[in-house]
Motif scaffolding. Structure first.
Motif, PDB file in Angstrom:
ATOM      1  N   LEU A 143      -5.695  -8.471   8.501  1.00 19.24           N
ATOM      2  CA  LEU A 143      -5.720  -7.045   8.816  1.00 19.24           C
ATOM      3  C   LEU A 143      -4.840  -6.751  10.026  1.00 19.24           C
ATOM      4  N   GLU A 150      -8.498   0.910  10.983  1.00 18.07           N
ATOM      5  CA  GLU A 150      -9.580  -0.008  10.657  1.00 18.07           C
ATOM      6  C   GLU A 150      -9.783  -1.029  11.768  1.00 18.07           C
ATOM      7  N   LEU A 173      -5.062   2.233   7.295  1.00 13.20           N
ATOM      8  CA  LEU A 173      -5.233   0.829   7.664  1.00 13.20           C
ATOM      9  C   LEU A 173      -5.143   0.634   9.179  1.00 13.20           C
ATOM     10  N   GLN A 176      -1.431  -4.523  10.136  1.00 16.41           N
ATOM     11  CA  GLN A 176      -1.282  -3.405  11.072  1.00 16.41           C
ATOM     12  C   GLN A 176      -0.016  -3.562  11.911  1.00 16.41           C
ATOM     13  N   SER A 232      -1.629   2.953   4.244  1.00 18.22           N
ATOM     14  CA  SER A 232      -1.211   2.163   5.414  1.00 18.22           C
ATOM     15  C   SER A 232      -1.599   2.850   6.702  1.00 18.22           C
ATOM     16  N   TYR A 245       0.836  -1.193   0.000  1.00 17.53           N
ATOM     17  CA  TYR A 245       0.000   0.000   0.000  1.00 17.53           C
ATOM     18  C   TYR A 245       0.873   1.246   0.000  1.00 17.53           C
TER      19      TYR A 245
END
Length: 1281
Positions: A679, A668, A665, A683, A662, A657
């Motif tokens: 995910l 999220e 991200l 992270q 990022s 990304y």
């Protein structure tokens, strides 16, 4: 008729005349050639004239002949007929050439077919092959001159092939040459090749190979090779030729050439000739075969040892031959058998020398072709077969590569660097000793050449900014369109060369013979070592390679270039293992984490450029693991390191990304009850990358934005019930800490979330990072400081060897926060309540932690004079000191390294008190504890005694008289303290003088403090009449000698001894605390009576000692004037004043004699002629006061008094230093009270000046009286009063 002139013959007229010199009649030419009686010589002459006419005036000839078919037919028929009657070879060639030229110029198919028909008849009726030779020659020349004629022969006169085959079998090489020539022309036509394919396979192939193999004349050899060249254009015919060759077993038979010759052996035979033209043609034919299918046809040539003879041909001077050989060998490199048969080992020396010679020629294409061949051999040579069996050839190859790299032509340099990349292989260089020094020069030349040819640098932007300096919206920017293609290729080749060199260094690490030059002489150092070579690679990468790539990034970005570059950096991690951590820090601090992430986002999304993605992911993984091992030295958890490694290896290839994506991200939240952990893994991976980048100051995400993202990440994790691993929490907390100043304060929800997460940890050390910003973060919020403040500070002071860590980090451009001497000081200043936690650590922490805490507090107090924490600290110090003294025995005090720091800190706290203050109970308890501690020490325990004596000295001087009296009583009641002082003072006479008199060692500093403290005790014991429990004894002679002779004593020690001398002089040597030993009692019996009476009056001093002291003090004043030492000048003048007072009490005559010495006036003028040249100097004014007091009119006169009063009247009294103002006041009072003769107006002037001085004194701020000079506490009023 003559065959040259028109006119006199008149038979043909001017119509047939050609304007030549001499003129030529074309009709005469026809008639002469047709005249059977004309001689051959005449016909040759006429034919020669016709040849010239066709050569220079073809159009007039054609215009004359073309309209008259009869004449043309007759001429062509005549010429054709003469071909078969002329036996002279030269005439035959001339007839053929004229006939061919004539047919070509007439451009009539009629005449051409006529010749064809006649030729066919002639061949059929010829009784011998010799008679067919002219026809073969004519047809060959016609085929060569007329396009499409070969197709006519093949299609319409196929029976001609039978005659050609018969000519080829005839044992005459002239005929064979003509036949081969005609065959070559026939097979040059695509139609001929197609129509005659079966003919060749069935009838011609074997006959032709036999002819070629047995050819002796050069004409036949050349024509055969010409035919072969045309045959080799067809893949089918090549297959026929090569299949006609025998097998490997047959080729080894030496009699095989007697039968059907195989093509490789025939061509090898031609290579053996000394004719470079034939060699070139032969090698060209070999190349023509191989170009169809090297894998199919190369084995036959290799088994025939053709490569061996090709290498031998490289020693020639023919550029054409060398080019042909290069082409052949280049095609042969595609066959593994070429290498397994060791032909490359045999020929590498010839190739290297050929390259060296070729470089002297001005043929760039030859340079490139030779380098291309060399590169392919280097690349394809099997690992198990050493190419360079001779080290000399290897060195020569390096020299050739060096020369080609420095070539001014870019195209040649590109090929040369490709060759260097192929050359840098372990099996090419494994023969000991490895030429490391030559390899360094070669690599340096490659890098510098590439840097010279790189595009110019346009700006000095950040490395990662350069990556996207070109707009991403244009697809053309994804390649090398913005820079010349060859420059990009050169950079790529250069990077591959350097990468191969790095791999070479890594591979040689496991080879003991490659570590160093085994042939180095004993006791000598060789530069040809792997260690030096590896360090060179790391050094030149930093200084040349990386800047060069950065400049390239300004203009364009190529995935292939960046893939090699990143993989090269990845290899460098293992080139010098002991430099891996430093190299990693340098890369991270130079924004390479950001650069690699942006490369992945730009080129590796949607699974494109997998090689670049793998290189970037592997590089980031190794970089992060190196940084982990470098920054987490206190953590030895192999399990944590393994988890981080697995996380990075798994998720980095998928983390493609952009940085903005990022960051989004991080905020999220995973879906509830989702089993997909990708995910969270992404992270965690991105947080680790941010953590390692930020620790090295690569802050590529805005702090405020990142602070919010990390906060949301922690909130999301807590809401989902997910507790990240400790290493992720550690990174997240660190990022929060470093971004806190740019972000908003955490709200109560965030604080509760973080506290709840930390409470669930078994130990705070799992998430601790040794960074002042993290400490500041925990101490910023009361919710954290109360719960975790003690643990955080405990970890801060117990975390490894800070100095070593800071030194290492300072060498790699780390933040100044981590490089400062003590980064905790600003935090302490902003929140002084943290001091209580620190003092608690002194009591509860280890000895090491306590020492660091005390050192920090000491530095804090030294640098922050405006922080008022004295009252807060003194009570804590008392508690700590009591605890240390209770827990430590007398013998272990000296081994306690915390105690000296605590005592120094205690003195610093006392020193911070401005002005005089009353001592409270805590002060007296501290005084009692410190004095008891001194009594337990030895004179050599300077680190304990120095701060202790300073504290005791301060307690006597910076307090009120009431507290002063109690303090003196406490100290005099301590017998062990007085015994210690006795021992310390006696060390004065045992000390060895230092090399520099101004040098104050720790032992001298302790002596100074002891003398000053004893002088103060003498003074205040006498003033308050305190009871004495222990006396001190001193040898007066030693004390006086210390002042008289000095012996390179430090100035401060001299001042301290003079303070003691003043104290005993004031008490007339009669103190209940002091016993004087070494008195002079027997001198009176041997000296004259007046002298003995004076000595008796001055007892315990002698007259000689008095005058010696006076002279010494005068000399010291002169020395002071030169050295500008104010403290010593005040001490000398005060000592002189006290001495004269003592003498005046004992013997006024001696006192007045001392005060009136003429030397004093000279001394005054010396002082006045110094720097200021003013009477308003404290030492001058005090001396003037002394001389006035004792009426030394010969020293000071009315003139000097008037000058002082005038200068004082004109001066701004408010700007005078305090010592000068006080000395001037004493002088004016002495003038007023002495009754000396002054001018009538001067008494009023004196009174006015006194009033002005009193007015200036009232608002005067009280200055610090006790100061620290070096490590010695000195009271200025004690010395100067």
């Amino acid at each position: 008729m003559a065959a040259g002139w028109v006119g006199p013959c008149g038979a043909h007229g001017p119509r047939w005349a050609l304007l030549l010199r001499p003129p030529l009649c074309l009709a005469c030419v026809v008639e002469t050639l047709g005249d059977g009686t004309a001689s051959l010589v005449r016909k040759k002459h006429v034919l020669s004239r016709l040849h010239d006419a066709l050569a220079w005036q073809a159009l007039p000839v054609v215009q004359l002949l073309a309209p008259d078919e009869r004449v043309c037919g007759r001429l062509i028929g005549t010429l054709f007929g003469m071909l078969h009657t002329v036996e002279d070879g030269g005439a035959l060639d001339l007839f053929v050439e004229v006939l061919v030229r004539l047919v070509v110029e007439l451009k009539s198919e009629q005449y051409l077919r006529c010749i064809l028909d006649e030729s066919q008849k002639e061949l059929c009726k010829a009784t011998t092959m010799r008679g067919s030779l002219p026809t073969f020659i004519l047809l060959g020349k016609l085929t060569d001159a007329i396009p499409g004629f070969a197709d006519v022969l093949v299609v319409e006169h196929s029976n001609l092939m039978d005659h050609l085959l018969m000519g080829l079998m005839y044992p005459n090489e002239g005929i064979k040459a003509a036949v081969c020539y005609l065959y070559g022309k026939l097979y040059s036509s695509p139609v001929g090749t197609e129509r005659l394919s079966a003919h060749f396979e069935e009838r011609l192939c074997g006959l032709f190979l036999n002819t070629l193999g047995r050819a002796q004349t050069k004409e036949l050899q050349i024509n055969c090779l010409g035919l072969l060249k045309e045959l080799l254009k067809s893949d089918h015919l090549v297959s026929i030729l090569m299949n006609n060759s025998k097998t490997e077993e047959e080729s080894e038979n030496p009699d095989f050439l007697e039968g059907e010759n195989p093509l490789p052996l025939v061509l090898k035979k031609l290579l053996l000739t000394r004719d470079e033209m034939l060699q070139a043609a032969s090698s060209h034919c070999v190349a023509a075969v191989l170009v169809h299918s090297p894998s199919r046809y190369a084995p036959a040539f290799i088994h025939a040892d053709v490569p061996e003879f090709l290498f031998e041909c490289l020693s020639c001077n023919s550029e054409i031959l060398i080019w042909s050989v290069y082409c052949c060998l280049l095609l042969l490199t595609e066959e593994r058998l070429f290498f397994s048969k060791c032909h490359t080992v045999y020929g590498i020396e010839s190739l290297v020398r050929s390259l060296r010679d070729v470089l002297q020629l001005n043929n760039l294409e030859l340079h490139k072709q030779g380098l291309l061949l060399f590169t392919e051999i280097l690349k394809r040579q099997p690992v198990e077969i050493k190419l360079f069996t001779n080290r000399g050839v290897c060195i020569e190859a390096i020299e050739v590569l060096m020369e080609t790299v420095n070539c001014p032509v870019l195209e040649v340099v590109v090929e040369a660097v490709r060759a260097v990349a192929a050359f840098l292989r372990k099996d090419h260089l494994s023969s000991p000793p490895v030429p490391y020094e030559e390899l360094q020069k070669l690599l340096e030349a490659v890098l510098k050449r590439c840097a010279d040819l790189s595009p110019p640098q346009s700006s000095k932007r950040h490395t990662s900014d350069r990556l996207f300096s070109v707009s991403q919206s244009h697809p053309a920017n994804r390649n090398l369109s913005r820079v010349p293609q060859r420059q990009g290729q050169l950079l790529l080749n250069t990077l591959e060369s350097f990468r191969n060199a790095c791999r070479l260094a890594v591979e040689f690490q496991s080879e003991p013979m490659a570590q160093e030059n085994a042939f180095t002489a004993p006791n000598s150092e060789s530069k040809d070592t792997l260690s030096n070579f590896s360090e060179f690679l790391l050094r030149i990468c930093d200084s040349l390679l990386i800047p060069m790539v950065v400049i390239y990034l300004e203009t364009a970005v190529s995935p292939s270039v960046m893939e090699v570059f990143i993989s090269t950096l990845n290899t460098l991690f293992t080139v010098v293992p002991n430099m891996r951590n430093k190299f990693s820090k340098k890369l991270a601090s130079s924004s390479f984490i950001r650069l690699t992430l942006e490369l992945k986002a730009r080129f590796c999304s949607v699974q494109s450029n997998p090689a670049l993605n793998q290189a970037c992911s592997s590089f980031l993984c190794n970089l992060c693991l190196s940084l982990y091992s470098a920054t987490e030295k206190e953590r030895t958890s192999s399990q944590e390191e393994q988890e981080i490694s697995e996380l990075l290896q798994k998720d980095l290839p998928q983390l493609n990304y952009t940085i903005a994506e990022s960051v989004l991200l991080l905020a999220e939240t995973p879906e509830p009850f989702s089993l997909d952990q990708s995910l969270c893994s992404h992270q965690h991976c991105f947080i680790l990358l941010l953590y390692f980048a930020y620790t090295l100051e690569d802050r590529f995400v805005p702090e405020a934005e990142l602070f919010l993202a990390i906060r949301n990440f922690l909130l999301s994790a807590q809401d989902c019930g997910d507790c990240p691993p400790p290493y992720i929490l550690r990174a997240a907390l660190y990022l929060l800490a470093v971004c806190q100043d740019k972000g908003k304060a955490l709200d109560s929800r965030s604080l509760c979330t973080i506290r709840r997460i930390l409470d669930n940890l078994p130990s705070l050390s799992l998430v601790y990072v040794h960074c002042p910003l993290l400490v500041k973060f925990f101490l910023r919020y009361p919710e954290f400081m109360g719960r975790f403040g003690h643990q955080v500070l405990q970890l801060w002071f117990s975390w490894g060897d800070c100095e070593q860590t800071e030194t290492e980090e300072a060498g790699f451009g780390v933040s100044d926060q981590l490089n400062s001497a003590n980064p905790l000081l600003p935090i302490l200043k902003s929140n002084s309540s943290i001091l209580l936690i620190l003092l608690d650590l002194v009591c509860s922490g280890s000895v090491e932690v306590a020492w660091k805490v005390l050192t920090t507090l000491k530095t804090f107090l030294e640098k922050n004079e405006d922080v008022l924490v004295c009252d807060l600290l003194r009570s804590q110090f008392l508690q700590i000191l009591q605890q240390l003294l209770v827990e430590s025995s007398s013998a272990s005090l000296q081994a306690n390294r915390n105690l000296p720091v605590l005592l120094s800190l205690l003195f610093l706290v006392q020193l911070r008190s401005k002005g005089v203050r009353e001592l409270d109970s805590t002060d007296f308890k501290l005084l009692h504890q410190v004095s008891n501690l001194c009594g337990k020490c030895r004179p050599r325990d300077t680190d304990l005694l120095q701060p202790s004596l300073n504290f005791l000295y301060w307690s006597l001087h910076q307090t009120t008289p009431c507290s002063q009296q109690r303090a003196v009583a406490v100290l005099l009641s301590n017998v062990s303290l007085l015994e210690l002082l006795q021992k310390v003072l006696e060390c004065t006479w045992l000390r060895s003088p230092p090399s520099e008199p101004a040098c104050l060692s720790s032992e001298d500093a302790l002596l100074c403090s002891a003398w000053l403290l004893v002088a103060s005790l003498l003074l205040y014991q006498h003033r308050y009449n305190i009871e004495v429990h222990q006396t001190l004894s001193l040898d007066l002679t030693e004390v006086l000698n210390a002042v008289i002779f000095r012996k390179k004593q430090p100035i401060l020690l001299l001042v301290s001894i003079m303070q003691f001398l003043r104290a005993v002089l004031r008490q007339n040597f009669s103190s209940s605390l002091l016993v004087i030993v070494g008195q002079n009692s027997a001198q009176g019996a041997t000296q004259p009576q007046p002298s003995s009476l004076q000595d008796a009056a001055l007892h315990p001093l002698s007259t000689q000692q008095v005058f010696s002291i006076v002279v010494s003090l005068q000399n010291l004043l002169v020395h002071v004037q030169l050295q500008k030492h104010l403290l010593l000048s005040q001490a000398v003048v005060a000592c002189l004043e006290t001495l004269v007072e003592y003498l005046y009490v004992k013997n006024q005559d001696v006192a007045l004699h001392v005060a009136s010495q003429p030397w004093h006036r000279f001394l005054l003028f010396t002082l006045l002629n110094g720097g200021q040249k003013s009477f308003l100097q404290p030492e001058v004014l005090r001396l003037m006061t002394l001389f006035l007091r004792y009426q030394s009119s010969n020293i000071i006169s009315q003139k000097e008094i008037s000058q002082i009063l005038q200068e004082a009247t004109e001066a701004n009294l408010a700007e005078l230093p305090e010592a000068t103002s006080r000395a001037l006041h004493l002088f004016l009072c002495q003038v007023q009270s002495s009754g000396c003769q002054v001018e009538p107006v001067q008494p009023g002037t004196v009174q006015t000046l006194l009033e002005r001085l009193l007015g200036q004194r009232s608002p005067c701020v009280k200055h610090q009286d006790v100061v620290c000079l070096g490590s010695v506490a000195v009271s200025l009023s004690h010395v100067g009063d």
